[in-house]
Design a protein around this motif. Structure first.
Motif, short mmCIF file in Angstrom:
data_model
loop_
_atom_site.label_atom_id
_atom_site.label_comp_id
_atom_site.label_asym_id
_atom_site.label_seq_id
_atom_site.Cartn_x
_atom_site.Cartn_y
_atom_site.Cartn_z
N SER A 1 0.83 -1.28 0.08
CA SER A 1 -0.12 -0.08 0.06
C SER A 1 0.86 1.30 0.14
O SER A 1 2.00 1.26 0.27
CB SER A 1 -0.79 -0.01 1.33
OG SER A 1 -0.12 -0.25 2.53
N PRO A 2 0.32 2.61 -0.27
CA PRO A 2 -1.16 2.69 -0.63
C PRO A 2 -1.61 2.09 -1.90
O PRO A 2 -0.76 2.14 -2.96
CB PRO A 2 -1.28 4.35 -0.49
CG PRO A 2 0.08 4.60 -0.75
CD PRO A 2 1.01 3.51 -0.33
N ALA A 3 -2.92 1.95 -2.26
CA ALA A 3 -3.23 1.61 -3.85
C ALA A 3 -3.20 2.83 -4.34
O ALA A 3 -3.92 3.82 -3.97
CB ALA A 3 -4.71 0.83 -3.45
#
Length: 340
Positions: free
Chosen positions: A264-266
């Motif tokens: 992450s982050p996406a």
């Protein structure tokens, strides 16, 4: 001097945009134990019983939006790169894909038929970073085919080049004109995502990766096979080359599959949240891909734009992959010849 041959290997693409061909491609891709790393029977049920039946029609529709008159962009671009590499290196250059066509077997057969005096084939994976689901699976598959064939030539493999100066220079050069042209609030480096368990599996110590917030900055032999460290290092080096300030860029990960915990982050989450944070003018780079493909042309350029603009963004710009840029060709040749 031994007669050397170059073999470029990339991910691959369906043979056409038909649902049948896309289904066949997805089955081969997702049944790879280095992509979905669960026991065979579970993987078979998951892929052929759940994922592919639903995903193939949707993916086929997406492929139709990027398909060219010559075929798959990734395949076309890889062959264009091979032609330029052949010309600059003055060495016979071939192409194979990890999935679908052309296969490593077909490439080796052509090499033997056209260059029976070949003594060494240099395999250049078109993956800058080490990941078990990209670089590793491609290299191991080509090695397996080579070993089974008992070919009369040696196989030399180019290591991941995520921090090699010529690669960094070529990547930075591809981004520079966009930064000079417009003032962006932010530059997002979007890399293909991997499940966190892939990172853990390639940590031979079992004690380093994702154990602390700064694990990727702490020097360790683990970094040789750590995807997260390598993408962070690429980003740092390119940002330094471009003179980006610390808070003017960030890293995210795209193309998630399934419900497992991924790095992450996406990217999709970041794109949806940026405008609320004051980022209205965004530049997006996808350094994990050196050839434009479905993930860059459709997922980032089209879907990503829709997500960002619907959230209140004003300007959304994507940087094309290195593709067959001249400085990228020069970088590939230097790394193959060991001059980088």
């Amino acid at each position: 001097m031994a007669k050397r041959i170059i073999l470029l290997t990339n991910l691959g693409s369906p043979d056409s945009t038909s649902v049948k061909d896309v289904r066949r491609y997805l089955n081969e891709f997702l049944m790879d134990e280095r992509v979905i790393d669960v026991p065979y029977l579970g993987r078979l049920l998951l892929v052929r019983g759940i994922i592919t039946p639903f995903r193939a029609p949707k993916s086929a529709a997406k492929y139709k939006t990027i398909w060219t008159g010559e075929g798959s962009p990734l395949i076309v671009i890889t062959h264009q790169l091979a032609e330029k590499v052949r010309e600059v290196a003055q060495m016979p250059t071939y192409v194979c894909m990890r999935y679908a066509h052309p296969t490593p077997l077909s490439a080796f057969k052509k090499i033997v038929a056209e260059h029976p005096d070949a003594e060494e084939v240099v395999l250049f994976p078109l993956y800058p970073h080490y990941a078990m689901s990209s670089y590793e699976t491609a290299v191991e598959y080509v090695k397996e085919v080579w070993q089974k064939g008992r070919y009369p030539f040696e196989l030399k493999i180019v290591e991941p080049y995520y921090d090699q100066p010529d690669y960094i220079e070529a990547l930075a050069a591809s981004i520079q004109p966009f930064i000079e042209e417009k003032k962006y609030d932010h530059v997002l480096f979007s890399y293909h995502g991997v499940p966190e368990r892939h990172i853990f599996k390639r940590d031979p110590t079992g004690q380093h990766c994702l154990k602390t917030a700064d694990c990727c900055q702490v020097k360790s032999p683990v970094h040789a096979t750590c995807y997260r460290h390598q993408v962070m290092e690429t980003t740092r080096l390119v940002a330094d080359k471009l003179g980006l300030t610390r808070h003017s860029f960030s890293v995210s990960f795209q193309s998630r599959l399934g419900t497992d915990k991924w790095l992450s982050p996406a990217t999709s989450d970041e794109l949806a949240q940026f405008p609320a944070r004051g980022v209205k003018n965004l530049l997006v780079v996808s350094p994990a891909f050196v050839s434009d493909c479905l993930e860059t042309l459709e997922e980032i350029h089209v879907e990503g734009r829709e997500t960002f603009m619907e959230a209140g963004g004003t300007l959304y710009t994507t940087v094309p992959c290195l593709n067959s840029n001249d400085d990228w060709v020069e970088a590939v040749v230097k790394m193959i010849k060991g001059d980088s």
